[in-house]
Scaffold this active site. Sequence first.
Site, PDB file in Angstrom:
ATOM      1  CG  ASN A   1     -10.871  -1.806  -1.211  1.00  0.00           C
ATOM      2  OD1 ASN A   1     -11.899  -1.677  -1.851  1.00  0.00           O
ATOM      3  ND2 ASN A   1     -10.702  -1.298  -0.001  1.00  0.00           N
TER       4      ASN A   1
ATOM      5  CG  ASP B   1     -17.355   0.006   5.099  1.00  0.00           C
ATOM      6  OD1 ASP B   1     -16.528  -0.101   4.191  1.00  0.00           O
ATOM      7  OD2 ASP B   1     -17.073   0.453   6.220  1.00  0.00           O
TER       8      ASP B   1
ATOM      9  CE1 TYR C   1     -11.656   5.969  -1.441  1.00  0.00           C
ATOM     10  CE2 TYR C   1     -13.549   6.180   0.013  1.00  0.00           C
ATOM     11  CZ  TYR C   1     -12.275   5.719  -0.229  1.00  0.00           C
ATOM     12  OH  TYR C   1     -11.609   5.013   0.733  1.00  0.00           O
TER      13      TYR C   1
ATOM     14  NE  ARG D   1      -6.074   6.620   6.474  1.00  0.00           N
ATOM     15  CZ  ARG D   1      -6.450   6.880   7.718  1.00  0.00           C
ATOM     16  NH1 ARG D   1      -5.900   7.885   8.379  1.00  0.00           N
ATOM     17  NH2 ARG D   1      -7.379   6.165   8.299  1.00  0.00           N
TER      18      ARG D   1
ATOM     19  NE  ARG E   1      -3.477   2.539   2.485  1.00  0.00           N
ATOM     20  CZ  ARG E   1      -4.542   2.776   3.234  1.00  0.00           C
ATOM     21  NH1 ARG E   1      -5.054   1.809   3.989  1.00  0.00           N
ATOM     22  NH2 ARG E   1      -5.118   3.960   3.242  1.00  0.00           N
TER      23      ARG E   1
ATOM     24  CG  HIS F   1     -14.137   3.533  -3.109  1.00  0.00           C
ATOM     25  ND1 HIS F   1     -12.872   3.175  -2.726  1.00  0.00           N
ATOM     26  CD2 HIS F   1     -14.964   3.087  -2.126  1.00  0.00           C
ATOM     27  CE1 HIS F   1     -12.919   2.535  -1.564  1.00  0.00           C
ATOM     28  NE2 HIS F   1     -14.184   2.473  -1.188  1.00  0.00           N
TER      29      HIS F   1
END
Length: 446
Positions: free
Chosen positions: A150, A173, A268, A288, A96, A203
Amino acid sequence: MTDHKKYSVVIAGGGSTFTPGFVLDLIKSQDKFPLSELKFYDNDAERQEKIAKAVEIIIKERAPQIKFSYTTDPKTAFTGVDFVMGSIRVGKYEMRNMDEKIPLKYGVMGQETTGPGGMAYGLRSIPAIIEIIDWMEEYSPNAWMINYSNTIAIVAEACRRLRPNARVINICDMPIDDMDRMAHICGLDSWHDIDFNYYGLNHFGWWKEVRNKKTGEDLMPKLKEYVKEHGYYVGGDYDKDTEASWIQTFKKVAEEYAIEPETLPNNYMQYYYFPKWEVENADPNHTRTDEILEHRQKIVFGECKRIVDAGTAEKNIWDIAGLHSEYIVDICHAIAFNTHEKFLANCTNNGAISNMDPDSVVEVPALFGADGIQPMATGEAGRFQRGLMMEQQTCEKLVVDAYVEHSYNKMLQALTLSKTVPDASIAKKILDEMMVVNKPYWPELK
């Protein structure tokens, strides 16, 4: 509850930092979704054990009737289960971190599920999700998989194409978070009090209608008046624990709404409406992922260690239910007890959005029951929204093409087409660097 059956569940991704909170909500919901057995599966034994040892204590203290185990063996994990919960992150936070930081090096937004980062993550996720589906079908052919791993839109397209008959439902969600905020803006208790018409991609969507579920009152005028000033930011006690980056996200909705004021946007959309702003306001050295590693991951693993050391889970940090896990429990209940409740699903369009291609994977309301989902008609997409959706869903289809065909060119086309990438030369630089770090996870692209 008239059915006395109890259900066996495996969480695929037992080492996730979200798992303990999910388990607490499962325990609290035993009158609604009773369990006979809960299993964890993860291919990272060390990470999973840190979570599982704490969960073992939680279950022993609060629901000793539930049989609990954890394993790295697929046959053990997926045999004799009714539901598989997909909560995996292929490459974990190390990858990520690359999804976010590599695009930013080239002046492109770095985000885990959108733009180049989302495509990279999606390409990593496809083989792992297909593998889990195959294990489920081999060892528990009547089970349902509720996947919230995801990048959902890309994973759902891969499922549509590669496992079209699989008993898998792809959900997210995030719209529920927005709807819960809408409920509080309108003086209601929670998102459960709202009825809605929503359409888009994962999103990447818009509310056409929001109503009070009990009275039928149209809440859109009140919401639009509020959102144009404050976005989805509620403030006060509701947002006292909301992280600064998320507060900024919810406030940014006011600017998104101004662009198309006939609908209300998913939060998003900021990444697609304002990609330049996202880059200018990002720290390429501290994204993030760094926030999560510094805060949530340390807190979760620290709390698990505290529970294990103390030998008790009294007064743990997860005793307040979360929207994410509540939503998944509600969906499991709807399937187990055939309630045909309305939730959002990522599924093949087949006319749900009347002016989108039948084979588009879209996010729309659906009725959930024992036979799976029945997508609901949402009408036409607006011209502006349809244009955005056609571009974005083509990117997602190209990523799956790249996976199936091992095609470098298809992946390059996907990045080039993305609204977040300024031109093909930048797309190529990002892709070439991403190929190197993703070598253990991606198919070989030629």
